[in-house]
Enzyme design. Structure first.
Site: not given
Length: 567
Positions: A188, A118, A526
């Site tokens: 994220h 990520d 996600s």
């Protein structure tokens, strides 16, 4: 009892006066000051004006009818709030973990190592604290990559952090201190990694709202961050194939048990798909790979990461909503969602559409979308602005409204986005409405010469029905690469998920927004992907002899109500 009436006396004097006023008030119902003093066990004398007392129903009812009393309510017991996903998946119930829960049976994933491809990790987050953790498992061969002052320091919880940027650089990516580190400047990666394996983090909140305990699916697991995603280059993407493959290689060598991969592109031949190739080799080595299905729904044939050896995860809702109501002066009260503060003053404000607030050089269509530079501050200042969803980011619309002087924003879905509403941490008071409810707002605006509105503060509402239902954005089948194999494999919570965030930027991602929060809500496949990764960690602990295929089969053939029954 409403606003305090005491003046600017010193605190001790005002406290005493307020407490005495409470005694006198209750005495008028109970018959004596002595009885009132005996009944009251808390007097709230500073910000709150009220008291807690032992009363019978008749006494409470009589007090409630008094014109100076705002409310009387039972002193009910409350549970600590969490990210709630695990409650919804029955790993716990109201904060209590039953002895038959998979969490208990699998020791919360102790000894398991979860890797994440990520945007990196924010190591200072409480989700990555190593409090209570012993020595790192001897099977771990990884490390923390430290090159410059921005690098990540590992501990007994966060046992690995590496970055891979050469493929990014080869495509024109700029290499500097922020792109030569595993530190997460996006948020994220911290969000997804903490969802999969974050430690217990009490006091998690978003700007003081929704205080509770955040935790991952395998909270006792060790975690490792593999940073492969960087600032986009000309909208071509952020995560490059070469870097992805190198990260897979590294993770396998390092000794991870589970890989959580919340990234993807257009579905393609498996031999030309870095995620398919990397995951194939991981699975061959006993590593379970979990991937996001993509956020290109509701169109058909949009699902990605479709290789049969991958667990491909769609996104659905949980039974929690963050309610923010829009109140119109004609009496309508419309339920929306957001995470935002209340409008000041508790009064109605003028309400206009984005098109009505357009700048002279802007089109009505762009102004309706509340794009940057399309709004006239003279028309917008002091008003609530109704914006149409689409093209620019949801939170950006609120920022543009604020920059033009709006006091609040109503975000109205277009026909395509329908009933899908998202609780974003907006910069100003805001509420996100469905397509149907948005039409009602625009109809009201056009029906009167003086439209007025109000936006309530956000409140959390649990046990909502129906739940789960599929998120509109969740990519759908059929599988374009191998149509005879159904994809996605499973769905998991992916809407309004609270988890760790970066300290490098605001959750709106706007440079003008100087707010920082250790936790935030995000939505997407996600977010659903690491939920399954966390469950995989528990199953790997409970059944170390199970192959990746066996674990995938167990998850796909088990309903959520039976997650606690694996043995």
């Amino acid at each position: 009892m409403g606003v305090h009436s005491h003046g600017p006396e010193d605190a001790m004097t005002s406290d005493s006066k307020v407490k005495n006023s409470h005694h006198e008030f209750l005495a008028s119902f109970l018959g004596s000051t002595e009885r009132a003093k005996e009944a009251i066990f808390y007097s709230y004398t500073r910000e709150i004006n009220g008291f807690a007392a032992t009363l019978d129903k008749a006494e409470a009812a009589a007090i409630a009818r008094h014109p100076n009393v705002v409310s009387v309510f039972l002193n009910k017991g409350k549970h600590l709030h969490t990210t709630h996903s695990w409650d919804f998946m029955l790993l716990e119930k109201n904060g209590v973990v039953h002895r038959s829960s998979l969490w208990n049976k699998a020791s919360y994933g102790e000894g398991i190592i979860i890797g994440n491809l990520d945007t990196g990790v924010w190591p200072e987050s409480e989700s990555f604290s190593d409090k209570g953790f012993g020595e790192v498992p001897s099977k771990w061969k990884g490390f923390c990559q430290n090159v410059n002052h921005t690098d990540v320091t590992c501990n007994r919880k966060l046992i690995g952090a590496r970055y891979f940027n050469k493929a990014y650089a080869s495509n024109g990516g700029k290499i500097n201190s922020t792109t030569s580190t595993s530190r997460d400047y996006d948020g994220h990666g911290s969000h997804t990694l903490s969802t999969a394996g974050g430690n217990f983090a009490p006091g998690a909140n978003i700007f003081g709202v929704f205080n509770g305990t955040a935790k991952g699916g395998s909270p006792n697991a060790r975690v490792a961050a593999y940073k492969v995603c960087w600032p986009p280059i000309n909208q071509d993407g952020e995560c490059y194939d070469g870097d992805i493959l190198e990260a897979f290689e590294a993770a396998i060598k390092d000794g991870v048990d589970v890989l959580s991969v919340s990234l993807g592109g257009e579905p393609s031949n498996y031999l030309e798909d870095s995620t398919a190739i990397g995951s194939f080799h991981a699975v061959k080595n006993g590593v379970v790979v979990v991937c996001s299905a993509g956020n290109d729904g509701p169109n058909d044939g949009t699902v990605t990461n479709v290789a049969p050896w991958i667990i491909t995860v769609g996104a659905s809702t949980i039974d929690r909503e963050f309610d923010t109501y829009v109140e119109l002066h004609n009496g309508q009260r419309i339920k929306g969602t957001s995470i935002s503060k209340a409008l000041p003053g508790g009064r109605f404000y003028p309400l206009i559409s984005g098109a009505q607030g357009k700048a002279a050089n802007a089109s009505a269509a762009d102004a309706m979308l509340c794009k940057g530079g399309t709004l006239d501050p003279e028309k917008v200042k002091g008003k609530i602005l109704a914006c149409l969803r689409g093209e620019n980011a949801r939170v950006d619309k609120g920022m543009q409204a604020a920059l033009a002087g709006a006091v609040g924003m109503i975000l109205c879905n277009d026909k395509l986005t329908g009933n899908e509403i998202i609780a974003d941490p907006h910069f100003l008071p805001a509420s996100h409405l469905t397509y149907k409810d948005g039409l009602a707002v625009f109809e009201y605006i056009n029906s009167t010469d003086d439209p007025m509105g109000f936006i309530t503060p956000s409140t959390e509402h649990l046990n909502t029905k129906p739940a789960p239902f599929m998120a509109a954005f969740s990519s759908r089948g059929p599988n374009k690469v191998t149509p005879e194999i159904l994809k996605p494999d499973i769905t998991a919570p992916g809407v309004n998920i609270i988890a760790a965030f970066t300290g490098a930027k605001s959750p709106t991602e706007n440079e003008l927004d100087k707010r920082r929060t250790a936790f935030t809500t995000e939505s997407g496949t996600s977010m659903s992907c690491p939920h399954v990764s966390g469950v995989v960690g528990l199953l790997k602990k409970l059944h170390p002899d199970w192959s990746p295929a066996a674990i995938k089969s167990a998850i796909m053939t088990t309903g959520k109500s039976s997650f606690s029954l694996f043995s």
